[in-house]
Design a protein around this motif. Sequence first.
Motif, PDB file in Angstrom:
ATOM      1  N   LEU A 218       0.805  -1.220   0.000  1.00 15.64           N
ATOM      2  CA  LEU A 218       0.000   0.000   0.000  1.00 15.64           C
ATOM      3  C   LEU A 218       0.842   1.275   0.000  1.00 15.64           C
ATOM      4  O   LEU A 218       0.522   2.230  -0.712  1.00 15.64           O
ATOM      5  N   LYS A 219       1.896   1.321   0.815  1.00 19.06           N
ATOM      6  CA  LYS A 219       2.691   2.550   0.921  1.00 19.06           C
ATOM      7  C   LYS A 219       3.276   2.954  -0.435  1.00 19.06           C
ATOM      8  O   LYS A 219       3.265   4.132  -0.801  1.00 19.06           O
ATOM      9  N   THR A 220       3.780   1.971  -1.156  1.00 20.58           N
ATOM     10  CA  THR A 220       4.359   2.255  -2.469  1.00 20.58           C
ATOM     11  C   THR A 220       3.305   2.771  -3.427  1.00 20.58           C
ATOM     12  O   THR A 220       3.524   3.738  -4.164  1.00 20.58           O
ATOM     13  N   ALA A 221       2.138   2.124  -3.427  1.00 20.40           N
ATOM     14  CA  ALA A 221       1.053   2.540  -4.326  1.00 20.40           C
ATOM     15  C   ALA A 221       0.589   3.947  -3.995  1.00 20.40           C
ATOM     16  O   ALA A 221       0.384   4.777  -4.896  1.00 20.40           O
ATOM     17  N   ILE A 222       0.418   4.257  -2.713  1.00 25.62           N
ATOM     18  CA  ILE A 222      -0.037   5.587  -2.305  1.00 25.62           C
ATOM     19  C   ILE A 222       0.985   6.649  -2.691  1.00 25.62           C
ATOM     20  O   ILE A 222       0.625   7.733  -3.182  1.00 25.62           O
ATOM     21  N   ALA A 223       2.276   6.346  -2.483  1.00 24.53           N
ATOM     22  CA  ALA A 223       3.334   7.305  -2.829  1.00 24.53           C
ATOM     23  C   ALA A 223       3.332   7.598  -4.328  1.00 24.53           C
ATOM     24  O   ALA A 223       3.420   8.761  -4.756  1.00 24.53           O
ATOM     25  N   ALA A 224       3.216   6.558  -5.144  1.00 25.25           N
ATOM     26  CA  ALA A 224       3.219   6.744  -6.596  1.00 25.25           C
ATOM     27  C   ALA A 224       1.973   7.492  -7.063  1.00 25.25           C
ATOM     28  O   ALA A 224       2.054   8.402  -7.905  1.00 25.25           O
ATOM     29  N   LEU A 225       0.820   7.141  -6.523  1.00 22.35           N
ATOM     30  CA  LEU A 225      -0.427   7.817  -6.903  1.00 22.35           C
ATOM     31  C   LEU A 225      -0.413   9.282  -6.470  1.00 22.35           C
ATOM     32  O   LEU A 225      -0.939  10.154  -7.174  1.00 22.35           O
ATOM     33  N   PHE A 226       0.179   9.552  -5.315  1.00 17.55           N
ATOM     34  CA  PHE A 226       0.333  10.927  -4.841  1.00 17.55           C
ATOM     35  C   PHE A 226       1.136  11.755  -5.838  1.00 17.55           C
ATOM     36  O   PHE A 226       0.726  12.856  -6.237  1.00 17.55           O
ATOM     37  N   LEU A 227       2.271  11.236  -6.276  1.00 22.08           N
ATOM     38  CA  LEU A 227       3.113  11.957  -7.232  1.00 22.08           C
ATOM     39  C   LEU A 227       2.391  12.153  -8.565  1.00 22.08           C
ATOM     40  O   LEU A 227       2.518  13.205  -9.197  1.00 22.08           O
ATOM     41  N   TYR A 228       1.626  11.149  -8.960  1.00 24.00           N
ATOM     42  CA  TYR A 228       0.913  11.209 -10.234  1.00 24.00           C
ATOM     43  C   TYR A 228      -0.221  12.231 -10.215  1.00 24.00           C
ATOM     44  O   TYR A 228      -0.650  12.701 -11.267  1.00 24.00           O
ATOM     45  N   SER A 229      -0.714  12.552  -9.028  1.00 22.09           N
ATOM     46  CA  SER A 229      -1.879  13.444  -8.904  1.00 22.09           C
ATOM     47  C   SER A 229      -1.516  14.912  -8.746  1.00 22.09           C
ATOM     48  O   SER A 229      -2.395  15.776  -8.759  1.00 22.09           O
ATOM     49  N   LEU A 230      -0.238  15.209  -8.597  1.00 20.57           N
ATOM     50  CA  LEU A 230       0.168  16.575  -8.255  1.00 20.57           C
ATOM     51  C   LEU A 230      -0.073  17.590  -9.368  1.00 20.57           C
ATOM     52  O   LEU A 230      -0.557  18.703  -9.108  1.00 20.57           O
ATOM     53  N   LEU A 231       0.267  17.244 -10.616  1.00 18.93           N
ATOM     54  CA  LEU A 231       0.250  18.230 -11.687  1.00 18.93           C
ATOM     55  C   LEU A 231      -1.094  18.933 -11.870  1.00 18.93           C
ATOM     56  O   LEU A 231      -1.125  20.177 -11.887  1.00 18.93           O
ATOM     57  N   PRO A 232      -2.219  18.215 -12.014  1.00 18.48           N
ATOM     58  CA  PRO A 232      -3.493  18.934 -12.214  1.00 18.48           C
ATOM     59  C   PRO A 232      -3.839  19.867 -11.062  1.00 18.48           C
ATOM     60  O   PRO A 232      -4.415  20.948 -11.281  1.00 18.48           O
ATOM     61  N   ILE A 233      -3.486  19.464  -9.840  1.00 17.69           N
ATOM     62  CA  ILE A 233      -3.832  20.276  -8.671  1.00 17.69           C
ATOM     63  C   ILE A 233      -2.959  21.530  -8.597  1.00 17.69           C
ATOM     64  O   ILE A 233      -3.465  22.645  -8.392  1.00 17.69           O
ATOM     65  N   ILE A 234      -1.651  21.353  -8.776  1.00 21.13           N
ATOM     66  CA  ILE A 234      -0.748  22.510  -8.749  1.00 21.13           C
ATOM     67  C   ILE A 234      -1.085  23.477  -9.881  1.00 21.13           C
ATOM     68  O   ILE A 234      -1.202  24.691  -9.672  1.00 21.13           O
ATOM     69  N   ARG A 235      -1.245  22.950 -11.076  1.00 18.02           N
ATOM     70  CA  ARG A 235      -1.488  23.792 -12.255  1.00 18.02           C
ATOM     71  C   ARG A 235      -2.790  24.569 -12.129  1.00 18.02           C
ATOM     72  O   ARG A 235      -2.848  25.767 -12.428  1.00 18.02           O
ATOM     73  N   ASN A 236      -3.861  23.904 -11.679  1.00 21.41           N
ATOM     74  CA  ASN A 236      -5.152  24.579 -11.585  1.00 21.41           C
ATOM     75  C   ASN A 236      -5.193  25.577 -10.432  1.00 21.41           C
ATOM     76  O   ASN A 236      -5.853  26.615 -10.537  1.00 21.41           O
ATOM     77  N   THR A 237      -4.510  25.263  -9.340  1.00 24.12           N
ATOM     78  CA  THR A 237      -4.438  26.225  -8.227  1.00 24.12           C
ATOM     79  C   THR A 237      -3.704  27.487  -8.692  1.00 24.12           C
ATOM     80  O   THR A 237      -4.156  28.618  -8.434  1.00 24.12           O
ATOM     81  N   TYR A 238      -2.600  27.287  -9.366  1.00 25.00           N
ATOM     82  CA  TYR A 238      -1.818  28.412  -9.898  1.00 25.00           C
ATOM     83  C   TYR A 238      -2.645  29.236 -10.884  1.00 25.00           C
ATOM     84  O   TYR A 238      -2.731  30.465 -10.771  1.00 25.00           O
ATOM     85  N   ALA A 239      -3.284  28.539 -11.849  1.00 24.10           N
ATOM     86  CA  ALA A 239      -4.065  29.240 -12.871  1.00 24.10           C
ATOM     87  C   ALA A 239      -5.273  29.946 -12.270  1.00 24.10           C
ATOM     88  O   ALA A 239      -5.593  31.079 -12.646  1.00 24.10           O
ATOM     89  N   GLY A 240      -5.945  29.285 -11.321  1.00 25.84           N
ATOM     90  CA  GLY A 240      -7.134  29.877 -10.711  1.00 25.84           C
ATOM     91  C   GLY A 240      -6.838  31.162  -9.972  1.00 25.84           C
ATOM     92  O   GLY A 240      -7.558  32.160 -10.104  1.00 25.84           O
ATOM     93  N   ILE A 241      -5.748  31.173  -9.200  1.00 25.02           N
ATOM     94  CA  ILE A 241      -5.389  32.370  -8.435  1.00 25.02           C
ATOM     95  C   ILE A 241      -4.852  33.467  -9.360  1.00 25.02           C
ATOM     96  O   ILE A 241      -5.159  34.652  -9.181  1.00 25.02           O
ATOM     97  N   LYS A 242      -4.056  33.068 -10.355  1.00 24.18           N
ATOM     98  CA  LYS A 242      -3.515  34.062 -11.292  1.00 24.18           C
ATOM     99  C   LYS A 242      -4.616  34.750 -12.091  1.00 24.18           C
ATOM    100  O   LYS A 242      -4.464  35.908 -12.506  1.00 24.18           O
ATOM    101  N   ASP A 243      -5.728  34.041 -12.320  1.00 19.75           N
ATOM    102  CA  ASP A 243      -6.830  34.599 -13.108  1.00 19.75           C
ATOM    103  C   ASP A 243      -7.727  35.549 -12.321  1.00 19.75           C
ATOM    104  O   ASP A 243      -8.614  36.182 -12.905  1.00 19.75           O
ATOM    105  N   VAL A 244      -7.534  35.613 -10.999  1.00 19.80           N
ATOM    106  CA  VAL A 244      -8.330  36.553 -10.201  1.00 19.80           C
ATOM    107  C   VAL A 244      -7.961  37.969 -10.609  1.00 19.80           C
ATOM    108  O   VAL A 244      -6.779  38.315 -10.706  1.00 19.80           O
ATOM    109  N   ASP A 245      -8.955  38.779 -10.871  1.00 14.97           N
ATOM    110  CA  ASP A 245      -8.738  40.157 -11.313  1.00 14.97           C
ATOM    111  C   ASP A 245      -7.893  40.918 -10.293  1.00 14.97           C
ATOM    112  O   ASP A 245      -8.216  40.961  -9.102  1.00 14.97           O
ATOM    113  N   SER A 246      -6.815  41.501 -10.762  1.00 14.91           N
ATOM    114  CA  SER A 246      -5.915  42.239  -9.859  1.00 14.91           C
ATOM    115  C   SER A 246      -6.623  43.420  -9.204  1.00 14.91           C
ATOM    116  O   SER A 246      -6.299  43.801  -8.075  1.00 14.91           O
TER     117      SER A 246
END
Length: 217
Positions: free
Chosen positions: A87-115
């Motif tokens: 389980l630990k190995t699977a969770i670690a790998a799935l965690f790494l695999y899930s990062l990009l959409p979350i980081i990218r959308n958080t960055y894009a969402g905040i950057k798109d807020v009207d200054s």
Amino acid sequence: MNKRNIFDEFIYQFGNRWEDLLTNMVTHIELVFFSMLLAIFVGVPLGILITRVPKLATGVLGGAGILQTIPSLALLGFMIPVFGIGLKTAIAALFLYSLLPIIRNTYAGIKDVDSATTEAAKGMGMTSMQVLLKVELPLALSVIMAGIKTATVINVGTATLAAFIGAGGLGDFIFLGITRGNDALVLLGAIPAALLAIALELLLGLLERKSTPRGLK
């Protein structure tokens, strides 16, 4: 094997393995839940960080993007020397695999807020943390949730590969079906995984609507 035979075999396998199916479904949900929890706790702060320190954006997004390009089985294999099999190995790998959409959308969402909106909030005396929590994150929530939903759906499908390293989950049936040439066993793992992905996407959509302020819906 014709469609009728596949259907009959599926019903037979379901009747004989429903207890194992429930156990493996619980394991699959655990894999998705814990890996996504880690990905959210790490990915959202990283997305926020690179809006504050833009020079880090290329490196962070690039690093997360590279992780996405690594084949799933290879990533699981890379984790085995660190965490062993299970389980630990699977969770670690799935965690790494899930990062990009979350980081990218958080960055894009905040950057798109009207200054102008954030400047107005600062003009009212809000601190940077208050602007983030009361203005930027609520306005960016729908974009962030879209990233979380994308990561979750990908995670559910990728978690079926955890069976190859002894972590269990619905992939056990798929792996067993492939090795035995039994399409019904493959479906016994694939159908619940697909239904789980749909259910989680709907649940996250409901959570998004409930947590978004009325004026922002």
